[in-house]
Design an enzyme around this catalytic site. Sequence first.
Site, mmCIF file in Angstrom:
data_model
loop_
_atom_site.group_PDB
_atom_site.id
_atom_site.type_symbol
_atom_site.label_atom_id
_atom_site.label_comp_id
_atom_site.label_asym_id
_atom_site.label_seq_id
_atom_site.Cartn_x
_atom_site.Cartn_y
_atom_site.Cartn_z
ATOM 1 N N LYS A 189 0.813 -1.217 0.000
ATOM 2 C CA LYS A 189 0.000 0.000 0.000
ATOM 3 C C LYS A 189 0.845 1.266 0.000
ATOM 4 O O LYS A 189 2.044 1.240 0.266
ATOM 5 C CB LYS A 189 -0.967 -0.021 1.188
ATOM 6 N N ARG A 225 -3.218 -9.867 5.583
ATOM 7 C CA ARG A 225 -3.727 -10.000 4.204
ATOM 8 C C ARG A 225 -2.628 -9.519 3.264
ATOM 9 O O ARG A 225 -2.255 -8.349 3.304
ATOM 10 C CB ARG A 225 -4.999 -9.157 4.059
HETATM 11 C C1 7PM Z 1 -6.290 -0.920 -5.403
HETATM 12 C C2 7PM Z 1 -6.068 -0.237 -4.232
HETATM 13 C C3 7PM Z 1 -6.690 -2.230 -5.397
HETATM 14 C C4 7PM Z 1 -6.257 -0.858 -3.021
HETATM 15 C C5 7PM Z 1 -6.844 -2.859 -4.204
HETATM 16 C C6 7PM Z 1 -6.660 -2.172 -3.020
HETATM 17 C C7 7PM Z 1 -8.085 -4.421 2.215
HETATM 18 C C8 7PM Z 1 -9.157 -5.227 1.870
HETATM 19 C C9 7PM Z 1 -8.388 -4.247 0.099
HETATM 20 C C10 7PM Z 1 -7.699 -4.346 3.589
HETATM 21 C C11 7PM Z 1 -9.471 -5.883 4.048
HETATM 22 C C12 7PM Z 1 -5.532 -3.702 -1.548
HETATM 23 C C13 7PM Z 1 -6.767 -2.837 -1.689
HETATM 24 N N1 7PM Z 1 -7.599 -3.828 1.095
HETATM 25 N N2 7PM Z 1 -9.847 -5.956 2.749
HETATM 26 N N3 7PM Z 1 -9.337 -5.110 0.538
HETATM 27 N N4 7PM Z 1 -8.415 -5.089 4.450
HETATM 28 N N5 7PM Z 1 -10.127 -6.578 4.956
HETATM 29 O O1 7PM Z 1 -4.448 -3.092 -1.455
HETATM 30 O O2 7PM Z 1 -6.778 -3.623 4.004
HETATM 31 O O3 7PM Z 1 -5.608 -4.925 -1.596
HETATM 32 S S1 7PM Z 1 -8.269 -3.770 -1.551
#
Ligand code: 7PM
Length: 282
Positions: free
Chosen positions: A228, A262
């Site tokens: 991130k 995750r």
């Molecule tokens: C683009 C930017 C695509 C950010 C995907 C994302 C989380 C989640 C996501 C989290 C939980 C990523 C995010 N992030 N579910 N879904 N916790 N529970 O970086 O931090 O995967 S999507």
Amino acid sequence: MRHFLQCGRFGYALEATATAMPLVMGILNVTPDSFSDGGRFQTLEFAISRAEEMVADGADLIDIGGETTRPGAPALPLEDELRRVMPALYALRGLGKALSVDTYKPEVMRQALLAGADMINDVNAFRAPGAVEAVREGDCGLCVMHMQSTPATMQHDPAYADVVAEVIAFLQARVAALEAAGVRRERICVDPGFGFGKSVAHNYALLRATARIERELGLPVLAGLSRKSMIGAVTGRPVERRLAGSLAGALAAVAQGAKIVRVHDVAETVDALKVWQAAQID
Ligand code: 7PM
């Protein structure tokens, strides 16, 4: 803090000791690759082999996501999300690991649960009308995540008087809403939602507060910081070079009591956790 977490077919005893392995949730995107898209079948085939690889690398749960929640991304129509997620869910049922579905749409939750999903991971914390009703029966696990605002606008100007207190209060309210609908606490984990309506300073304040969040909620904490922008902000690295920073972030969260991480990079995360744990005292 010790917890038990029920996720459909799987029940996890999550030990408080630093030598106990946390759960590793591998991220499985079933979104067509805009560069080399050979169509729906290729997307599915690729997702299946990625899931198999993550399981071989030590993933305990696979988090299937059909919609990117990237800041500013347009919402994906229900039918498109179902067309991506459902075939992956059916194909991966025999994998022997818990299958989580990353969705905020109640209709996707319902169909995913009928198809045997073990967990629903909702970045919107089951706030959509009908979401609580979609998950209340049965025994699937639930991840309740904090997000300020919506994916379209959340990164515009995130502001809090006290980010940790506000995230805790939000999570407490959402857990109470689920419990009021009859959901047992053993089915719930909570997540501060790194990057979802937070500045870099907010994200690190929350990371440092992982133990407090676990204590005040009395529930296992899931931490998702893999690749991130909070990792990029500290390291100066673009997204494809954030592995080392992400590993450090995962260890920092687990050191503070996070019970589920995750991640995109399952093999590397499992290795880092194993070495870090071999060095723990208790
Ligand atoms: C683009 C930017 C695509 C950010 C995907 C994302 C989380 C989640 C996501 C989290 C939980 C990523 C995010 N992030 N579910 N879904 N916790 N529970 O970086 O931090 O995967 S999507």
